[in-house]
Design an enzyme around this catalytic site. Sequence first.
Site, mmCIF file in Angstrom:
data_model
loop_
_atom_site.group_PDB
_atom_site.id
_atom_site.type_symbol
_atom_site.label_atom_id
_atom_site.label_comp_id
_atom_site.label_asym_id
_atom_site.label_seq_id
_atom_site.Cartn_x
_atom_site.Cartn_y
_atom_site.Cartn_z
ATOM 1 N N GLY A 149 -4.379 2.572 -7.033
ATOM 2 C CA GLY A 149 -3.249 1.640 -7.015
ATOM 3 C C GLY A 149 -3.698 0.302 -7.564
ATOM 4 N N TYR A 150 -2.973 -0.226 -8.567
ATOM 5 C CA TYR A 150 -3.377 -1.512 -9.142
ATOM 6 C C TYR A 150 -2.197 -2.469 -9.189
ATOM 7 C CZ TYR A 150 -7.058 -4.244 -11.329
ATOM 8 O OH TYR A 150 -8.034 -5.183 -11.568
ATOM 9 N N LYS A 209 12.479 -4.105 10.572
ATOM 10 C CA LYS A 209 12.496 -3.761 9.145
ATOM 11 C C LYS A 209 13.931 -3.765 8.665
ATOM 12 C CE LYS A 209 9.086 -2.680 6.319
ATOM 13 N NZ LYS A 209 7.897 -3.500 6.251
#
EC number: 1.4.1.3
Length: 420
Positions: free
Chosen positions: A220-221, A105
């Site tokens: 959540g969108y 990461k």
Amino acid sequence: MVEQDPFEIAVKQLERAAQHMKISEEALEFLKRPQRIVEVTIPVEMDDGSVKVFTGFRVQYNWARGPTKGGIRWHPEETLSTVKALAAWMTWKTAVMDLPYGGGKGGIIVDPKKLSDREKERLARGYIRAVYDIISPYEDIPAPDVYTNPQIMAWMMDEYETIARRKTPAFGIITGKPLSIGGSLGRNEATARGASYTIREAAKVLGWDGLKGKTIAIQGYGNAGYYLAKIMSEDYGMKVVAVSDSKGGIYNPDGLNADEVLKWKREHGSVKDFPGATNISNEELLELDVDVLAPAAIEEVITKKNADNIKAKIVAEVANGPVTPEADEILFEKGILQIPDFLCNAGGVTVSYFEWVQNITGYYWTLEEVRERLDKKMTKAFYDVYNTAKEKNIHMRDAAYVVAVQRVYQAMLDRGWVKH
């Protein structure tokens, strides 16, 4: 708000999984630490001629199974602890999917909303110059993440190629690229598409007769939430009865049209007040009486405070870490089937892997081929985890860890890094 240190949580989850498997003390000690942590300083010339200095990180958590893989996050509150935790989770995610990768990461402490496009480009290129020596298509392959996108990946790839003085397969140095420069078809929908396959299989093991007419609520969108709503309604005939964003949610028992809701959100800045729907809070959405609940927003939304009120039969964790360890226990006791995050949302990294394979071979697949291969990968991973959960009578998250950690441990044993 996240209360616990992210890396401490990651270590605790690993220790918990170790209780359900045979693993040597030394191997466990090894797995609690990243193999490499790099912190870099990036000077960037701003548009006004001044120079601003940014701090960046790259963590390569474990490369026993192959090159490390993981996104680059740009966030004003980025911390090394978060990057380490996410690199650990990427290690388990690639292992549970049986991809030939380790986990990594990256992150930069920056508020990208305050940068112009030219400043973003200079920061992206500066980061690659700083980490150039530790990334390559065969060593560590970055990708987009929080506040980074295909355009930023394109600048990064271009900078890498400029320094390396070579072209393909340097394409494979970064995934999540625009289609014009080696991106893969199906990448935009990958996380949601992968999640849809796991929901389909979860319904089968619960003995449901398909998903047609079943209800789903999605918290959540963003990219994943929108695509999940579209796929579950259009491809599976499910009723999307509720969706939400950070400002609140909407509910319609007759179902919502994914594209119309997206259009409304773009025009009004939120899904709230959508015609024909009732406004609800994010908290209310989680407790709706639906067949499937998909938290696809932020972490730690299902906790010991509200887990008892969850009525869904399947909880599909599209977001990272939406359910706390205490809530895991409560959902397990209630008989709710949880699809843990690093299995449920692994479609993204799996299609990133497909992109890398296509770059390395120089042969590109159709959208149908990408979906078909993703289906096979997700379905196999689902049953690897589900069968382990059944066999050991543990919940799905612990089972996913057992499958993943066992694979990494085996690779470490075979390399001679640790002993039994």
